[in-house]
Design an enzyme around this catalytic site. Structure first.
Site, mmCIF file in Angstrom:
data_model
loop_
_atom_site.group_PDB
_atom_site.id
_atom_site.type_symbol
_atom_site.label_atom_id
_atom_site.label_comp_id
_atom_site.label_asym_id
_atom_site.label_seq_id
_atom_site.Cartn_x
_atom_site.Cartn_y
_atom_site.Cartn_z
ATOM 1 N N LYS A 46 51.775 4.403 -28.301
ATOM 2 C CA LYS A 46 52.299 3.026 -28.275
ATOM 3 C C LYS A 46 53.499 2.887 -29.219
ATOM 4 C CE LYS A 46 50.902 -1.367 -30.414
ATOM 5 N NZ LYS A 46 51.567 -1.150 -31.708
ATOM 6 N N ASN A 47 53.348 3.311 -30.451
ATOM 7 C CA ASN A 47 54.432 3.092 -31.412
ATOM 8 C C ASN A 47 55.665 3.935 -31.098
ATOM 9 O OD1 ASN A 47 52.943 1.170 -32.668
ATOM 10 N ND2 ASN A 47 52.318 2.425 -34.408
ATOM 11 N N CYS A 141 52.178 -12.853 -38.688
ATOM 12 C CA CYS A 141 51.918 -11.600 -39.403
ATOM 13 C C CYS A 141 50.421 -11.480 -39.588
ATOM 14 C CB CYS A 141 52.671 -11.501 -40.712
ATOM 15 S SG CYS A 141 52.364 -12.790 -41.883
ATOM 16 N N ARG A 146 55.277 -9.188 -43.909
ATOM 17 C CA ARG A 146 55.938 -8.141 -43.116
ATOM 18 C C ARG A 146 57.439 -8.407 -43.118
ATOM 19 N NH1 ARG A 146 52.558 -6.079 -38.109
ATOM 20 N NH2 ARG A 146 53.904 -4.329 -38.589
ATOM 21 N N ASP A 337 46.772 2.605 -39.650
ATOM 22 C CA ASP A 337 46.318 2.078 -38.363
ATOM 23 C C ASP A 337 44.956 2.641 -37.955
ATOM 24 O OD1 ASP A 337 48.572 0.565 -38.294
ATOM 25 O OD2 ASP A 337 49.557 1.619 -36.657
ATOM 26 N N ARG A 429 46.383 -4.659 -25.940
ATOM 27 C CA ARG A 429 47.804 -4.471 -26.223
ATOM 28 C C ARG A 429 48.113 -3.014 -26.570
ATOM 29 N NH1 ARG A 429 49.422 -10.029 -29.349
ATOM 30 N NH2 ARG A 429 51.498 -9.490 -28.656
#
Ligand code: UD1
Length: 460
Positions: A46-47, A141, A146, A337, A429
């Site tokens: 994803k990232n 956030c 952030r 994460d 997501r």
């Protein structure tokens, strides 16, 4: 923390099975206690893909992306790019043809921008493509402050106008390259987003850029590899000094495949472990998993590495699971994460463990939810003290953010009884086909519409 009986309120399921509707509020219903067994494939990162899609917006020709995960954050990012004028065509479930040459605006200020954090990569990409970028700040956030001061500092050092925090006008950053030139950029905090944004802007800047104290996450390397495949000249991605020589044109015309998702893989490793299962996870890069694999071995789990796979199991159901201490840090440290999911794992140890969150200010909001499931966790500032428990119990809990939601899924799979995880949209997501993948391993999980509300927000 302990849960009060009122926290365990009933949930009203309205639709299931074929009549289930994604546009209505929904929860995951998980009947826990099944041991996960079998094989599973990890999807694209994803990232990485969010950075790569943004980077594709500054290329001067078309490109094809493969191994694109089918997750809602990617759909939002594509929608955002289409709103700029880019032509994006889906070839199959995981392959997309992208033609950015039809882009007709440097402005991205609508509501789509605030739906995903990674929309801030369009600042670097549009500055490089159009010499201008007008982008709304990503909203909300989830785990503390952030800021994007480091991103703006990098643009300013490269000669962009409008990059001072005082230049932000009603939440919109208006940047102008005058033109962009190479610069020496030192980051006093290691930031994934600022490293990628600086790299994007530097690719077409005049002269050489040096990013010092750069982030080294696998997705930084993936974005750099993509850009190099398109014609950029980036060296050192994956180390703490990245050197970029600007080029006037990025020809593109290349097919690029996204790396596997390190965090998805880690989440399934933990789900297998907490259910006492035996699962082989394929299509991952074992070195990316080393921080988690090392901790899991230390706790007493068996971790067997193949070339592109990891098998997780306990050699005997009665094996003792030991407590440990974990501290999150930028790569190659322990990924933040995976912090919430790992706390669930620490709950399965005999004794007290410690989790030190060293990246984000406030990433323990999910702890009260886990407490409803019987977890015994005390948070003091950035440290969570986790006392091992015999088992989780079912409850109604809320996914407070994407990875917190993944942690609750792991706990629910191990819990006795039926757990409902509300705000499950947040989990969708970032996890491709999670219900299907877990079901294939023997989990009893499904999506159910509920009488509830879902609040729009921004994810990592
Ligand atoms: C990315 C990931 C997110 C992950 C995080 C850390 C994406 C889309 N998101 O987020 O899932 O949790 O990396 O691995 O890839 N900071 C500043 N000023 C800035 C930027 C960051 O002070 O301008 C601070 C942040 O407050 C935080 C730390 O730096 O404490 C790390 O943040 P950063 O690496 O930038 O996270 P993101 O790129 O937003």
């Amino acid at each position: 923390m302990t849960a009060s009986p009122s926290d365990r309120s009933d949930i009203k399921v309205t639709e299931t099975g074929n009549s289930f509707d994604y546009s209505k509020p929904y929860a995951y219903e998980i009947k826990g206690g099944n041991r996960l067994e079998g094989d599973i494939e990890i999807s694209g990162s994803k990232n990485a893909v969010l950075g790569v899609i943004a980077a594709s917006m500054m290329v001067d020709g078309p490109c094809t992306l493969e191994n694109v995960p089918d997750i809602s954050d990617v759909h939002v990012m594509f929608e955002l790019c289409r709103s700029l004028g880019a032509n994006i065509e889906q070839v199959d479930q995981h392959t997309f043809k992208i033609d950015p040459t039809t882009i007709n605006t440097y402005k991205a200020s609508g509501q789509l921008v605030s739906k995903i954090r990674a929309s801030y990569y369009l600042m670097g990409a549009l500055l490089a493509r159009c010499g201008k970028a007008s982008i709304r700040l990503p909203g909300g956030c989830n785990f503390g402050q952030r800021p994007i001061d480091l991103h703006l500092k990098a643009f300013q050092l490269m000669g962009a106008k409008g990059a001072r925090p005082s230049d932000i006008d009603s939440g919109i950053v208006n940047l102008t390259a005058d033109p962009l030139h190479g610069a020496k950029i030192f980051f006093d905090i290691v930031s994934v987003g600022a490293t990628i944004n600086a790299m994007l802007a530097a690719c077409k800047a005049q002269g050489k850029t040096e990013i010092i104290n750069a982030a080294k996450e696998p997705h930084i390397v993936d974005v750099a590899n993509f850009l190099n495949a398109m014609g950029a000249r980036i060296k050192g991605a994956g180390t703490d000094v990245i050197k970029i020589t600007g080029v006037p044109v990025l020809p593109g015309n290349f097919t690029y495949s996204i790396i596997p998702d390190q965090i998805e893989a880690g989440t399934y490793m933990i789900a297998a472990a907490v259910t006492g299962g035996d699962v082989t996870i394929h299509n991952l890069i074992p070195t990316h998993m080393e921080p988690l694999s090392a901790k899991m071995r230390e706790m007493g789990y068996q971790i067997e590495e193949g070339d592109e796979s990891i098998r997780v199991y306990k050699s005997s159901p009665d094996d003792e699971i030991y407590p440990t201490s974990v501290k999150t840090a930028p790569y190659p440290g322990f990924p933040t994460d995976l912090q919430p999911q790992t706390v669930v794992l620490l709950c399965s140890a005999r004794g007290q463990s410690r989790m030190h969150e060293n990246v984000w200010q406030n990433r323990f909001q999910y702890v009260p939810e886990l407490a409803k499931m019987g977890a015994n966790i005390n948070v003091y500032e950035r440290i969570a003290w986790v006392d091992g428990i015999d088992s989780f119990r079912a409850a109604r809990v809320e996914a407070t953010d994407l990875r917190a939601g993944a942690a609750l899924v792991c706990a629910a799979l191990a819990a006795k009884g039926t757990t409902y995880i509300t705000e499950a949209k947040r989990i969708d997501r970032g996890y491709e086909h999670i219900v299907k993948k877990l079901s294939s391993l023997g989990a009893d999980i499904r999506r159910v519409n509920i009488e509830d509300s879902y609040s729009e927000d921004t994810e990592a």
